[in-house]
Design a protein around this motif. Structure first.
Motif, PDB file in Angstrom:
ATOM      1  N   PRO A 255       0.765  -1.099  -0.203  1.00 47.88           N
ATOM      2  CA  PRO A 255       0.079  -0.007  -0.061  1.00 47.88           C
ATOM      3  C   PRO A 255       0.861   1.387  -0.042  1.00 47.88           C
ATOM      4  O   PRO A 255       2.063   1.274   0.624  1.00 47.88           O
ATOM      5  N   ASN A 256       0.360   2.238  -0.628  1.00 50.13           N
ATOM      6  CA  ASN A 256       1.213   3.688  -0.724  1.00 50.13           C
ATOM      7  C   ASN A 256       1.693   4.051   0.520  1.00 50.13           C
ATOM      8  O   ASN A 256       2.352   4.651   0.728  1.00 50.13           O
ATOM      9  N   ASN A 257       0.603   3.762   1.510  1.00 46.26           N
ATOM     10  CA  ASN A 257       0.597   4.608   2.815  1.00 46.26           C
ATOM     11  C   ASN A 257       0.954   3.779   3.786  1.00 46.26           C
ATOM     12  O   ASN A 257       1.098   4.255   5.106  1.00 46.26           O
TER      13      ASN A 257
ATOM     14  N   ASP B 173       4.461   3.249   4.955  1.00 46.88           N
ATOM     15  CA  ASP B 173       5.435   3.963   5.606  1.00 46.88           C
ATOM     16  C   ASP B 173       4.624   4.445   6.675  1.00 46.88           C
ATOM     17  O   ASP B 173       5.033   4.747   7.885  1.00 46.88           O
ATOM     18  N   GLU B 174       3.670   5.633   6.219  1.00 47.36           N
ATOM     19  CA  GLU B 174       2.878   6.302   7.161  1.00 47.36           C
ATOM     20  C   GLU B 174       2.143   5.568   8.197  1.00 47.36           C
ATOM     21  O   GLU B 174       2.053   5.942   9.539  1.00 47.36           O
ATOM     22  N   ILE B 175       1.447   4.470   7.706  1.00 48.93           N
ATOM     23  CA  ILE B 175       0.823   3.522   8.831  1.00 48.93           C
ATOM     24  C   ILE B 175       1.790   3.190   9.906  1.00 48.93           C
ATOM     25  O   ILE B 175       1.641   3.227  11.196  1.00 48.93           O
TER      26      ILE B 175
ATOM     27  N   LYS C 106       4.835   4.739  10.957  1.00 46.37           N
ATOM     28  CA  LYS C 106       4.829   5.647  11.861  1.00 46.37           C
ATOM     29  C   LYS C 106       3.710   5.829  12.693  1.00 46.37           C
ATOM     30  O   LYS C 106       3.917   6.167  13.993  1.00 46.37           O
ATOM     31  N   GLU C 107       2.741   5.932  12.524  1.00 48.13           N
ATOM     32  CA  GLU C 107       1.456   6.047  13.038  1.00 48.13           C
ATOM     33  C   GLU C 107       1.061   5.066  14.048  1.00 48.13           C
ATOM     34  O   GLU C 107       1.031   5.399  15.369  1.00 48.13           O
TER      35      GLU C 107
ATOM     36  N   LYS D 175     -12.033   3.228  -0.470  1.00 42.45           N
ATOM     37  CA  LYS D 175     -10.741   3.162  -0.985  1.00 42.45           C
ATOM     38  C   LYS D 175     -10.489   1.902  -1.995  1.00 42.45           C
ATOM     39  O   LYS D 175     -11.277   1.200  -2.281  1.00 42.45           O
TER      40      LYS D 175
ATOM     41  N   GLU E 172      -6.549  -1.554   0.703  1.00 42.47           N
ATOM     42  CA  GLU E 172      -5.960  -0.505   1.180  1.00 42.47           C
ATOM     43  C   GLU E 172      -6.026  -0.422   2.843  1.00 42.47           C
ATOM     44  O   GLU E 172      -7.041  -0.588   3.209  1.00 42.47           O
TER      45      GLU E 172
ATOM     46  N   ASN F 185      -5.970   1.586   6.293  1.00 40.76           N
ATOM     47  CA  ASN F 185      -6.192   2.995   6.991  1.00 40.76           C
ATOM     48  C   ASN F 185      -6.270   3.082   8.533  1.00 40.76           C
ATOM     49  O   ASN F 185      -6.646   1.950   8.905  1.00 40.76           O
TER      50      ASN F 185
ATOM     51  N   SER G  44      -2.323  -7.638   1.922  1.00 45.10           N
ATOM     52  CA  SER G  44      -2.479  -6.619   3.058  1.00 45.10           C
ATOM     53  C   SER G  44      -2.515  -7.124   4.521  1.00 45.10           C
ATOM     54  O   SER G  44      -1.892  -6.357   5.188  1.00 45.10           O
TER      55      SER G  44
END
Length: 231
Positions: free
Chosen positions: A2-4, A6-8, A10-11, A153, A157, A159, A216
């Protein structure tokens, strides 16, 4: 990936700061295709956890750690300690995750065993409200909820939603909304709560996850277990 992703990651890192006891609740109906991703994730995390705790060289460590957990007269924690008794049975670790575990390089010491024993994994199925009493007995500082969720989405994905915005999420099959579930839990304690949703693809009658959702889910399993062993 999923494109996000790395952000996940970190969160989740930010969420787990100052985490003493973590509880992960997987939600969903495992006979309705991708709605079973929550139970699947809990099942696989449970196998990974037990694979470390059941290491023959660590039996004494596990026994010493478990002795520190107060048991009540109903032995609720003893019942919970065998995670297979309350979720999806003695299934095998998925082949891809078996490869992940074989390459996982962790120092199995007393600190890790204690962290794993302070990580509670519950398959809430389609009636997560039935486990509110057990959640309160586990007394976690942090709770992660995982479910298939309709967020408009792309299928697969991942979230993250904080508990204040969870009312806006359309959850798949269970009767009680997660916002009400959270309100009920927090009648006695203000938990740190994070929701992780995966957009489903197929919700028909089936015991299998669709390939994209399974990929995923496996990525999230690896990510969460990495976080658990590093808390």
């Amino acid at each position: 990936m999923p494109n996000n992703f790395d952000e996940i990651s970190k969160e989740i890192d930010l969420f787990l700061e100052n985490c003493d006891n973590l509880l992960i609740l997987g939600i969903g109906n495992d006979i309705r295709g991708d709605d079973g991703l929550g139970p699947y994730i809990i099942n696989q995390l449970s196998i990974l956890k037990d694979s470390i705790l059941n290491n023959s060289n660590q039996n004494d460590l596990k026994e010493n750690i478990n002795q520190k957990i107060p048991m009540d007269k109903d032995n609720d924690f003893e019942f919970f300690d065998n995670v297979f008794d309350i979720n999806t049975g003695n299934t095998r670790l998925d082949e891809g995750l078996d490869s992940y575990f074989s390459e996982l390089n962790v120092d199995v010491n007393e600190s890790l065993v204690e962290r794993l024993n302070n990580t509670f994994l519950i398959n809430g199925g389609s009636v997560p409200e039935n486990f509110t009493g057990l959640i309160k007995k586990c007394d976690p500082s942090h709770i992660i909820l995982i479910d298939a969720s309709l967020m408009n989405k792309e299928a697969g994905e991942i979230n993250i939603v904080n508990k204040d915005n969870i009312v806006d999420i359309s959850i798949s099959t269970h009767s009680m909304s997660l916002s009400y579930l959270i309100k009920y839990l927090e009648l006695e304690k203000d938990y740190d709560i994070l929701f992780i949703g995966i957009e489903p693809e197929i919700m028909d009658l089936s015991f299998e996850l669709s390939p994209k959702i399974k990929d995923s889910s496996d990525m999230l399993i690896r990510l969460l277990f990495d976080k658990i062993v590093d808390i």
